[in-house]
Write a protein that holds these residues in place. Sequence first.
Motif, PDB file in Angstrom:
ATOM      1  N   ARG A   7       0.834  -1.205   0.000  1.00  0.00           N
ATOM      2  CA  ARG A   7       0.000   0.000   0.000  1.00  0.00           C
ATOM      3  C   ARG A   7       0.871   1.258   0.000  1.00  0.00           C
ATOM      4  N   PHE A   8       1.949   1.249   0.782  1.00  0.00           N
ATOM      5  CA  PHE A   8       2.866   2.399   0.784  1.00  0.00           C
ATOM      6  C   PHE A   8       3.568   2.550  -0.566  1.00  0.00           C
ATOM      7  N   ALA A   9       3.886   1.442  -1.210  1.00  0.00           N
ATOM      8  CA  ALA A   9       4.517   1.510  -2.533  1.00  0.00           C
ATOM      9  C   ALA A   9       3.578   2.171  -3.544  1.00  0.00           C
ATOM     10  N   MET A  10       2.316   1.795  -3.493  1.00  0.00           N
ATOM     11  CA  MET A  10       1.340   2.387  -4.421  1.00  0.00           C
ATOM     12  C   MET A  10       1.075   3.850  -4.062  1.00  0.00           C
ATOM     13  N   TYR A  11       1.063   4.147  -2.769  1.00  0.00           N
ATOM     14  CA  TYR A  11       0.932   5.536  -2.327  1.00  0.00           C
ATOM     15  C   TYR A  11       2.104   6.377  -2.832  1.00  0.00           C
ATOM     16  N   ASN A  12       3.310   5.849  -2.736  1.00  0.00           N
ATOM     17  CA  ASN A  12       4.501   6.559  -3.176  1.00  0.00           C
ATOM     18  C   ASN A  12       4.387   6.932  -4.658  1.00  0.00           C
ATOM     19  N   ILE A  13       3.945   5.994  -5.476  1.00  0.00           N
ATOM     20  CA  ILE A  13       3.761   6.257  -6.909  1.00  0.00           C
ATOM     21  C   ILE A  13       2.727   7.352  -7.106  1.00  0.00           C
ATOM     22  N   TRP A  14       1.596   7.234  -6.436  1.00  0.00           N
ATOM     23  CA  TRP A  14       0.501   8.212  -6.550  1.00  0.00           C
ATOM     24  C   TRP A  14       0.961   9.608  -6.136  1.00  0.00           C
ATOM     25  N   ALA A  15       1.630   9.707  -5.001  1.00  0.00           N
ATOM     26  CA  ALA A  15       2.061  11.016  -4.493  1.00  0.00           C
ATOM     27  C   ALA A  15       3.150  11.615  -5.377  1.00  0.00           C
ATOM     28  N   ASN A  16       4.084  10.799  -5.836  1.00  0.00           N
ATOM     29  CA  ASN A  16       5.109  11.300  -6.750  1.00  0.00           C
ATOM     30  C   ASN A  16       4.471  11.853  -8.020  1.00  0.00           C
ATOM     31  N   GLN A  17       3.484  11.151  -8.544  1.00  0.00           N
ATOM     32  CA  GLN A  17       2.827  11.609  -9.768  1.00  0.00           C
ATOM     33  C   GLN A  17       2.115  12.937  -9.551  1.00  0.00           C
ATOM     34  N   ARG A  18       1.522  13.130  -8.407  1.00  0.00           N
ATOM     35  CA  ARG A  18       0.850  14.408  -8.123  1.00  0.00           C
ATOM     36  C   ARG A  18       1.847  15.565  -8.127  1.00  0.00           C
ATOM     37  N   ILE A  19       3.027  15.342  -7.587  1.00  0.00           N
ATOM     38  CA  ILE A  19       4.063  16.384  -7.583  1.00  0.00           C
ATOM     39  C   ILE A  19       4.613  16.587  -8.993  1.00  0.00           C
ATOM     40  N   ILE A  20       4.824  15.507  -9.717  1.00  0.00           N
ATOM     41  CA  ILE A  20       5.350  15.615 -11.080  1.00  0.00           C
ATOM     42  C   ILE A  20       4.417  16.428 -11.964  1.00  0.00           C
ATOM     43  N   VAL A  21       3.120  16.248 -11.812  1.00  0.00           N
ATOM     44  CA  VAL A  21       2.157  17.029 -12.605  1.00  0.00           C
ATOM     45  C   VAL A  21       2.391  18.519 -12.390  1.00  0.00           C
ATOM     46  N   LEU A  22       2.630  18.919 -11.152  1.00  0.00           N
ATOM     47  CA  LEU A  22       2.890  20.330 -10.870  1.00  0.00           C
ATOM     48  C   LEU A  22       4.221  20.783 -11.465  1.00  0.00           C
ATOM     49  N   LEU A  23       5.244  19.964 -11.300  1.00  0.00           N
ATOM     50  CA  LEU A  23       6.561  20.321 -11.823  1.00  0.00           C
ATOM     51  C   LEU A  23       6.557  20.374 -13.348  1.00  0.00           C
ATOM     52  N   ASN A  24       5.727  19.546 -13.981  1.00  0.00           N
ATOM     53  CA  ASN A  24       5.618  19.569 -15.443  1.00  0.00           C
ATOM     54  C   ASN A  24       5.163  20.932 -15.960  1.00  0.00           C
ATOM     55  N   GLY A  25       4.445  21.672 -15.138  1.00  0.00           N
ATOM     56  CA  GLY A  25       3.932  22.976 -15.555  1.00  0.00           C
ATOM     57  C   GLY A  25       4.912  24.123 -15.371  1.00  0.00           C
ATOM     58  N   LEU A  26       6.101  23.826 -14.882  1.00  0.00           N
ATOM     59  CA  LEU A  26       7.085  24.869 -14.616  1.00  0.00           C
ATOM     60  C   LEU A  26       8.063  25.024 -15.781  1.00  0.00           C
ATOM     61  N   THR A  27       8.681  26.185 -15.835  1.00  0.00           N
ATOM     62  CA  THR A  27       9.732  26.428 -16.824  1.00  0.00           C
ATOM     63  C   THR A  27      11.040  25.829 -16.316  1.00  0.00           C
ATOM     64  N   GLU A  28      12.001  25.702 -17.213  1.00  0.00           N
ATOM     65  CA  GLU A  28      13.330  25.223 -16.819  1.00  0.00           C
ATOM     66  C   GLU A  28      13.926  26.143 -15.754  1.00  0.00           C
ATOM     67  N   GLU A  29      13.705  27.440 -15.916  1.00  0.00           N
ATOM     68  CA  GLU A  29      14.237  28.416 -14.949  1.00  0.00           C
ATOM     69  C   GLU A  29      13.625  28.204 -13.575  1.00  0.00           C
ATOM     70  N   GLN A  30      12.326  27.931 -13.532  1.00  0.00           N
ATOM     71  CA  GLN A  30      11.673  27.693 -12.249  1.00  0.00           C
ATOM     72  C   GLN A  30      12.177  26.396 -11.612  1.00  0.00           C
ATOM     73  N   LEU A  31      12.353  25.364 -12.420  1.00  0.00           N
ATOM     74  CA  LEU A  31      12.847  24.089 -11.894  1.00  0.00           C
ATOM     75  C   LEU A  31      14.247  24.217 -11.302  1.00  0.00           C
ATOM     76  N   ASP A  32      15.047  25.121 -11.873  1.00  0.00           N
ATOM     77  CA  ASP A  32      16.449  25.239 -11.481  1.00  0.00           C
ATOM     78  C   ASP A  32      16.745  26.420 -10.556  1.00  0.00           C
ATOM     79  N   LYS A  33      15.741  27.191 -10.198  1.00  0.00           N
ATOM     80  CA  LYS A  33      15.958  28.354  -9.337  1.00  0.00           C
ATOM     81  C   LYS A  33      16.408  27.916  -7.944  1.00  0.00           C
ATOM     82  N   ASP A  34      17.430  28.576  -7.427  1.00  0.00           N
ATOM     83  CA  ASP A  34      17.934  28.278  -6.092  1.00  0.00           C
ATOM     84  C   ASP A  34      16.943  28.815  -5.068  1.00  0.00           C
ATOM     85  N   LEU A  35      16.334  27.904  -4.324  1.00  0.00           N
ATOM     86  CA  LEU A  35      15.330  28.272  -3.329  1.00  0.00           C
ATOM     87  C   LEU A  35      15.810  28.006  -1.903  1.00  0.00           C
TER      88      LEU A  35
END
Length: 164
Positions: A7-35
């Motif tokens: 169940r945790f393995a499937m949760y990990n996949i699900w949660a990673n995908q939710r974050i990836i969807v958000l990161l997919n919408g960012l520019t290269e500059e946003q992905l690489d900005k020092d935060l």
Amino acid sequence: MKDLLLRFAMYNIWANQRIIVLLNGLTEEQLDKDLGSSFSSMRQTIYHMWDSESVWYQRLHLATPVIFPSKDFSGNWQEFVHLFSRQSELLKDFVATASDAKLAHTIEYHHIVKGICKSAVDHVVLSAFNHSTYHRGQLVTMLRQTGVTKIPQTDFIEYTRIKK
């Protein structure tokens, strides 16, 4: 224990995908900005998650030395997403096919700071998922710093509500 780890393995996949969807919408500059987080940018943070899931997977298969996949990675963002998603699937597949005896077994591995370590397989698997959860939390903060306001829940309890 196996059911919980799966169940945790499937949760990990699900949660990673939710974050990836958000990161997919960012520019290269946003992905690489020092935060100023543990890893300077969102790209470095998620690459670290990929490295960690891969290293634990390799250790579960008694590989030595282990390879950090991001070290020599020169592909584009879409290639990374595919490889990272595949790595999370491989961890799930490991759990799904492991016997109870294998999950209770202890492995020995080399840690780059602590030297030789021994851990139970079920602890290694759970640690891999917990580690990704920690860094997904950092990514949420970094996304907010970048101006992203619509961030979906990635908590385990939310997963259990959706994926009964």
